[in-house]
Design a protein around this motif. Structure first.
Motif, PDB file in Angstrom:
ATOM      1  N   ILE A 610      -4.853  -5.945  55.109  1.00  0.00           N
ATOM      2  CA  ILE A 610      -4.326  -5.298  53.897  1.00  0.00           C
ATOM      3  C   ILE A 610      -3.403  -4.144  54.286  1.00  0.00           C
ATOM      4  O   ILE A 610      -2.323  -3.967  53.721  1.00  0.00           O
ATOM      5  N   LYS A 611      -3.863  -3.360  55.281  1.00  0.00           N
ATOM      6  CA  LYS A 611      -3.035  -2.226  55.713  1.00  0.00           C
ATOM      7  C   LYS A 611      -1.702  -2.718  56.267  1.00  0.00           C
ATOM      8  O   LYS A 611      -0.661  -2.108  56.034  1.00  0.00           O
ATOM      9  N   ASP A 612      -1.761  -3.854  57.020  1.00  0.00           N
ATOM     10  CA  ASP A 612      -0.509  -4.413  57.541  1.00  0.00           C
ATOM     11  C   ASP A 612       0.432  -4.799  56.407  1.00  0.00           C
ATOM     12  O   ASP A 612       1.642  -4.559  56.454  1.00  0.00           O
ATOM     13  N   THR A 617       5.146  -3.722  53.242  1.00  0.00           N
ATOM     14  CA  THR A 617       5.762  -3.454  51.939  1.00  0.00           C
ATOM     15  C   THR A 617       6.475  -2.113  51.948  1.00  0.00           C
ATOM     16  O   THR A 617       7.601  -1.975  51.462  1.00  0.00           O
ATOM     17  N   LYS A 618       5.819  -1.110  52.537  1.00  0.00           N
ATOM     18  CA  LYS A 618       6.414   0.225  52.580  1.00  0.00           C
ATOM     19  C   LYS A 618       7.687   0.206  53.439  1.00  0.00           C
ATOM     20  O   LYS A 618       8.695   0.836  53.093  1.00  0.00           O
ATOM     21  N   SER A 619       7.626  -0.534  54.536  1.00  0.00           N
ATOM     22  CA  SER A 619       8.796  -0.611  55.413  1.00  0.00           C
ATOM     23  C   SER A 619       9.979  -1.221  54.671  1.00  0.00           C
ATOM     24  O   SER A 619      11.109  -0.734  54.757  1.00  0.00           O
ATOM     25  N   VAL A 620       9.708  -2.283  53.931  1.00  0.00           N
ATOM     26  CA  VAL A 620      10.780  -2.927  53.161  1.00  0.00           C
ATOM     27  C   VAL A 620      11.322  -1.970  52.102  1.00  0.00           C
ATOM     28  O   VAL A 620      12.535  -1.853  51.885  1.00  0.00           O
ATOM     29  N   GLU A 621      10.392  -1.252  51.438  1.00  0.00           N
ATOM     30  CA  GLU A 621      10.816  -0.299  50.412  1.00  0.00           C
ATOM     31  C   GLU A 621      11.677   0.809  51.023  1.00  0.00           C
ATOM     32  O   GLU A 621      12.685   1.231  50.437  1.00  0.00           O
ATOM     33  N   ASP A 622      11.262   1.274  52.221  1.00  0.00           N
ATOM     34  CA  ASP A 622      12.024   2.344  52.888  1.00  0.00           C
ATOM     35  C   ASP A 622      13.435   1.861  53.247  1.00  0.00           C
ATOM     36  O   ASP A 622      14.423   2.580  53.052  1.00  0.00           O
TER      37      ASP A 622
END
Length: 696
Positions: A610-612, A617-622
């Motif tokens: 889940i953390k991965d 997701t956060k990386s893509v958003e960034d």
């Protein structure tokens, strides 16, 4: 439709829904609801349902519940009568109606002191337990509080109104009607225009020095108040004088400080020298100039924001002090905060005034990073639709009273429909709910059984441990597990009410004990309940339900069979010994329950996955954000950061790469550096909106 009429309909719908879920009468559901409100407002420390209605001759006796054992409430005996009626219109009631209701409580109390009344009651009934409690604790009772709560609009008001004595004990009346319930639930306003008339009712005006200029935002005063006068005021209003967070803090630290008590008893003339005094706020004060200087004659909605323990200790030790009480004086710093500023300014004064305490008082405040993180997660994370749902929804965490109603009220009718679909009311939870879920799962059902505020005070002690240095542990995985615990808790509440073996009463105790037991037994088997599965399904799998009900049935048996010497079952459930006995009890769970258990390594593996996903997701958003902001923006940011000497060489270099998009593309790691550097610049005053516009 007026706001009061809308609230009236909403309250009725809520109570009917709760009653259906509990499998109880609406009166019991209403009592449970108002018990939470009265507890949170500082009116009482807990609320135990105990309905009795009857006649003795031509006299009517009635009670709906009480507030615990006077031995644990500084000698306060509180009896509660509730009145809930389902009507299409808002009922109007008056002073005569109020007198009639209080008379029923008075008669119940008066008869409760007679052996004949106790003999007439069924021995195992809740009413018999209450009457026996009143009789055995009567020598310890120092004051009696009678509380009437109604969903009518009552034109007569009573708030801690003195009403003579019963058996030599002073009595006060308080009423909560529909308007007052609305004011509290939607605005967090607990007081019914609490006015302290120092000159008229408490022995005299308080001499003060003005400590603010004519053009300052707040009026400020320094006062010295006699200990006897402070004790009188506290005796009248009790914990409601204390700001809500201070009240929780006080519960966590114990009510009477031994050092303060010893000074009061043995060295009262040195109290002023030893004690740091109080910090208080009021919405308004009435001052008079006298020959001896300025005095305050009245204060409206006074709140003690620091010094609650001093106040409670003086009140508790006033009998020990005897004549010495007249030698006790307390310094008081008083700020006058208008009602419009009170919701924001009073908590800030309270937090800063309490910041030096050994146990971090900030843990109790709504702006602790822990609560802010949970709020952020609750607004962001979509819960799966589950087997019975048709769309993803969110759970709403209310870290400060009134947030939910306030957010909803700001919206148009169409926006409100969308809001209701996104945040179903059944998925609303508060700080005290969170504490209840967590302490049940961590094996502390005896603390949960002590009531919402006391349990929250216990949970607040471990908030820093949960939060750690950076709060890294309180992430999406932790939040999903929290919601799974909420789903289980609320589902078990409904299940227990529907069981044939359920005898009525003690449901809250049964639920928390059953959950604690299942969690404990899973851990003893070196397993843990698969909470992620509950999160994905947004419901409780049948195998887990059956296991919880096995534990719940046994919990009822345990709680309703206290050991010799303990008659009150509610009090038994609050004892560590009760949990110890249950913890050691062997239960036979259905075979299917094993399917709900997973090894810790398996749980960690799923959590890591889940953390991965979250990190991906956060990386893509960034990366998306870096591209959307554009090269001119990043060039402005780099120049601004350099001129303010805020960037490291590496950050300066990375922002330079971002400023050359699309000729150069930042890597994943460089994107993370750029986003982190931007956050630093923004926290130092870089205006993202203006700069972005300038870069377009």
């Amino acid at each position: 439709m007026s706001e009061l009429e809308e609230f009236h309909q909403s309250l009725i719908a809520d109570i009917q829904g709760n009653a259906d879920a509990m499998g109880a009468y609406v009166q019991e559901a209403f009592f449970e609801k108002v018990g939470e409100i009265l507890n949170e407002a500082g009116e009482i420390e807990e609320a135990d349902y105990c309905h009795f209605a009857g006649k003795r001759g031509r006299v009517t006796l009635q009670v709906s519940g009480y507030s615990g054992d006077p031995r644990d409430t500084n000698g306060e005996l509180a009896l509660i009568l509730t009145d809930f009626q389902i009507t299409p219109e808002v009922r109007k009631t008056d002073g005569k109606h109020l007198q009639t209701q209080f008379a029923k409580l008075v008669e119940f109390l008066r008869h409760s002191r007679t052996e004949q009344f106790l003999d007439d009651l069924e021995e195992t009934s809740n009413a018999a337990q209450l009457v026996e409690l009143i009789q055995t604790r009567w020598p310890l009772v120092e004051k009696i509080k009678l509380i009437y709560v109604t969903n009518s609009d009552n034109r007569a008001k009573a708030d801690a109104k003195p009403a003579g004595e019963i058996g030599g004990k002073p009595v006060t009346y308080s009423s909560w009607d529909l308007k007052r319930l609305q004011a509290y639930l939607e605005q967090g306003r607990a007081r019914e225009d609490l006015t302290i008339d120092f000159a008229g009712e408490f022995g005299g005006a308080v001499p003060v020095l003005r400590a603010s200029g004519a053009d300052t935002a707040l009026e400020s005063y320094l006062a010295v108040i006699p200990g006897a006068q402070l004790a009188q005021v506290y005796d009248r209003w009790g914990a409601r004088l204390l700001e809500a967070n201070v009240r929780s803090f006080l519960q966590a630290r114990g009510k009477v400080n031994r050092g303060i008590r010893d000074t009061i008893k043995d060295d009262p003339q040195m109290f002023f020298a030893y004690n740091n005094g109080l910090s208080a706020t009021a919405e308004n004060v009435i001052c008079e100039k006298t020959e001896d200087g300025l005095v305050i004659t009245r204060a409206e909605n006074l709140q003690i924001v620091n010094g609650g323990q001093t106040t409670a200790s003086i009140h508790a030790a006033r009998k020990l002090a005897g004549e010495g009480l007249k030698d006790i004086y307390v310094q008081m710093k008083l700020n006058v905060v208008p009602p419009t500023l009170a919701p924001t300014v009073v908590p800030q004064i309270s937090e800063f005034a309490n910041s030096q305490n050994k146990v971090n008082a900030a843990d109790f405040f709504a702006n602790h990073p822990f609560h802010i993180r949970i709020e952020e997660l609750s607004r962001k994370i979509l819960a799966p639709a589950g087997a019975d749902g048709y769309r993803e929804t969110k759970w709403f965490y209310e870290r400060a009273r009134g947030q939910f109603a306030d957010e909803r009220a700001k919206k148009t009718s169409a926006q409100r429909n969308k809001w209701d679909a996104e945040f179903p009311k059944s998925q609303f939870f508060t700080k005290t709910d969170l504490a209840k879920f967590e302490n049940s799962w961590s094996g502390r059902p005896e603390e949960v059984s002590k009531g919402a505020q006391k349990n929250f005070a216990e949970f607040a002690k471990v908030i820093q441990k949960v939060w750690g240095k950076s709060g890294a542990r309180v992430d999406e995985v932790w939040y999903r597990q929290l919601i799974a615990k909420a789903i289980i808790f609320r589902r078990l509440e409904k299940l227990v009410s529907a069981q044939e073996w359920y005898e009525g009463g003690y449901r809250a105790n049964i639920v928390t004990y059953a959950i604690a037991k299942v969690a404990h037994d899973a851990e003893a088997a070196e397993k843990q309940v698969d909470l992620q599965r509950v999160w994905r399904m947004q419901t409780v799998p049948a195998a887990l339900e059956e296991a919880l009900l096995v534990a719940a049935a046994e919990a009822q048996s345990l709680i309703t069979s206290p050991p010799e010497g303990i008659r009150n079952m509610s009090e038994w459930a609050k004892k560590q010994a009760c949990w110890e006995r249950f913890r050691k009890t062997k239960l036979d769970y259905p075979e299917d329950f094993k399917g709900m258990l997973i090894a810790p390594e398996e749980a960690r593996s799923e959590d890591d996955a889940i953390k991965d996903d979250v990190e991906l997701t956060k990386s893509v958003e960034d990366q998306t954000r870096v591209f959307e902001l554009g090269p001119k923006f990043w060039d402005e940011a780099r120049n601004w950061g350099r001129s303010h000497k805020l960037l490291t060489p590496m950050e300066y270099q990375v922002l330079g790469i971002c400023a050359k998009i699309p000729d150069r593309i930042p890597t994943e790691n460089q994107t993370a550096v750029a986003i982190k550097a931007l956050a630093k610049l923004e926290s130092n005053g870089f205006g993202i909106t203006e700069e972005a516009k300038a870069g377009e």
